[in-house]
Design a protein around this motif. Structure first.
Motif, short mmCIF file in Angstrom:
data_model
loop_
_atom_site.label_atom_id
_atom_site.label_comp_id
_atom_site.label_asym_id
_atom_site.label_seq_id
_atom_site.Cartn_x
_atom_site.Cartn_y
_atom_site.Cartn_z
N GLY A 8 -3.47 7.22 -3.81
CA GLY A 8 -3.89 7.98 -4.98
C GLY A 8 -5.34 7.81 -5.40
N VAL A 9 -6.13 7.08 -4.60
CA VAL A 9 -7.54 6.87 -4.92
C VAL A 9 -8.39 7.50 -3.82
N ASP A 10 -9.43 8.24 -4.23
CA ASP A 10 -10.34 8.86 -3.26
C ASP A 10 -11.44 7.87 -2.87
N TYR A 11 -11.77 7.87 -1.57
CA TYR A 11 -12.80 6.98 -1.05
C TYR A 11 -13.81 7.78 -0.23
N ASP A 12 -15.04 7.32 -0.23
CA ASP A 12 -16.11 7.87 0.62
C ASP A 12 -16.52 6.76 1.59
N LEU A 13 -16.16 6.95 2.84
CA LEU A 13 -16.40 5.94 3.87
C LEU A 13 -17.68 6.26 4.64
N PRO A 14 -18.65 5.35 4.64
CA PRO A 14 -19.88 5.60 5.41
C PRO A 14 -19.57 5.79 6.90
N GLN A 15 -20.28 6.72 7.53
CA GLN A 15 -20.11 6.97 8.96
C GLN A 15 -21.28 6.46 9.78
N LYS A 16 -22.38 6.16 9.13
CA LYS A 16 -23.57 5.72 9.85
C LYS A 16 -24.39 4.83 8.93
N TRP A 17 -25.34 4.13 9.51
CA TRP A 17 -26.17 3.19 8.77
C TRP A 17 -26.82 3.83 7.54
N GLU A 18 -27.28 5.05 7.68
CA GLU A 18 -28.01 5.72 6.61
C GLU A 18 -27.17 5.98 5.36
N GLU A 19 -25.86 5.83 5.47
CA GLU A 19 -24.98 6.06 4.33
C GLU A 19 -24.51 4.76 3.67
N MET A 20 -24.88 3.65 4.23
CA MET A 20 -24.43 2.35 3.71
C MET A 20 -25.31 1.89 2.56
N THR A 21 -24.66 1.53 1.47
CA THR A 21 -25.41 0.87 0.40
C THR A 21 -25.67 -0.57 0.83
N LEU A 22 -26.49 -1.24 0.09
CA LEU A 22 -26.75 -2.64 0.36
C LEU A 22 -25.45 -3.44 0.33
N SER A 23 -24.61 -3.16 -0.62
CA SER A 23 -23.33 -3.83 -0.77
C SER A 23 -22.43 -3.60 0.45
N SER A 24 -22.34 -2.36 0.92
CA SER A 24 -21.53 -2.04 2.11
C SER A 24 -22.06 -2.75 3.34
N ILE A 63 -0.56 4.56 10.53
CA ILE A 63 -1.26 4.81 11.80
C ILE A 63 -1.71 6.27 11.83
N LYS A 64 -0.87 7.16 11.30
CA LYS A 64 -1.21 8.58 11.27
C LYS A 64 -2.51 8.82 10.49
N GLN A 65 -2.63 8.19 9.32
CA GLN A 65 -3.83 8.39 8.51
C GLN A 65 -5.06 7.78 9.20
N ILE A 66 -4.90 6.62 9.81
CA ILE A 66 -6.01 5.99 10.53
C ILE A 66 -6.48 6.91 11.67
N LYS A 67 -5.51 7.45 12.43
CA LYS A 67 -5.85 8.35 13.54
C LYS A 67 -6.56 9.61 13.04
N GLU A 68 -6.10 10.15 11.91
CA GLU A 68 -6.75 11.34 11.35
C GLU A 68 -8.21 11.06 11.01
N ILE A 69 -8.46 9.92 10.43
CA ILE A 69 -9.84 9.57 10.05
C ILE A 69 -10.70 9.41 11.29
N TYR A 70 -10.18 8.71 12.30
CA TYR A 70 -10.98 8.48 13.51
C TYR A 70 -11.09 9.70 14.41
N SER A 71 -10.06 10.52 14.47
CA SER A 71 -10.10 11.66 15.39
C SER A 71 -10.96 12.81 14.87
N THR A 72 -11.13 12.91 13.58
CA THR A 72 -11.91 14.02 13.03
C THR A 72 -13.32 13.60 12.60
N ASN A 73 -13.68 12.36 12.82
CA ASN A 73 -14.99 11.87 12.39
C ASN A 73 -15.60 10.97 13.45
N GLU A 74 -16.90 10.92 13.45
CA GLU A 74 -17.62 10.08 14.39
C GLU A 74 -18.34 8.99 13.60
N PHE A 75 -18.26 7.77 14.09
CA PHE A 75 -18.94 6.65 13.45
C PHE A 75 -20.05 6.16 14.35
#
Length: 191
Positions: A8-24, A63-75
């Protein structure tokens, strides 16, 4: 950024160095170096670290959600590419404020230099090193010199607010905006 919902919580996951905050960045690097690193949990622990959550926070993700994140996005967290991205920046905009670095070590005031030198002497972790950021990166205002050139006049160093300033900046500035500067001021230190 990868947007996903977990419990129930939305997250924004960095995909590359340029999206990482100092904290991340700190969380990600510290995790990869730690004894808690476990390649069997690479998918969800990777999310934990990138989102600065306790290790194991996303372990119940399907596992389904993890696969969805990895299969539709590039890190892309190639460390060689990070080095190319971390050029020395003279100033950074955070909200309505401009923050500036000294141009060189010689441009530091004596109090900045002594504080920086003393605090950087025995630092080991990425977070300890990056806590030096507020010594170098301080609010500034634009001023014109007699030739019309614009310079940034930095506020005076106030060591009583270093921790407060770090806490303010760590989730607002990108790691790629500060790593090059810290590396430039700590000879031989690679971040």
């Amino acid at each position: 950024m990868v947007k996903f919902n977990y419990e129930g919580v939305d997250y924004d996951l960095p995909q590359k160095w340029e999206e990482m905050t100092l904290s991340s960045y700190i969380s990600f690097i510290e995790y990869r170096k730690s004894e808690r690193y476990d390649s069997d949990y690479d998918g969800t622990r990777f999310f934990d670290a990138l989102l600065n959550k306790p290790i194991g926070f996303f372990d119940d993700m399907t596992i389904k959600q993890i696969k969805e994140i990895y299969s539709t996005n590039e890190f892309d967290f190639d460390e060689k590419r990070l080095k190319k991205l971390t050029s020395y920046k003279k100033h950074i905009i955070v909200g309505d404020d401009t923050f500036s670095y000294p141009k060189t070590m010689e441009d530091m005031s004596n109090s900045e230099y002594v504080t920086f030198k003393n605090l950087s002497a025995n630092l080991k972790s990425e977070e300890q090193i990056l806590k030096l950021v507020p010594i170098l990166l301080r609010k500034s205002i634009e001023v014109k010199d007699e030739f019309g050139n614009i310079n940034h006049k930095r506020e005076k160093l106030d060591t009583s607010i270093l921790e407060e300033r770090y806490e303010y900046l760590k989730d607002k500035i990108l790691a790629t905006d500060v790593i090059g500067c810290i590396s430039a001021f700590i000879p031989g230190r690679k971040i």
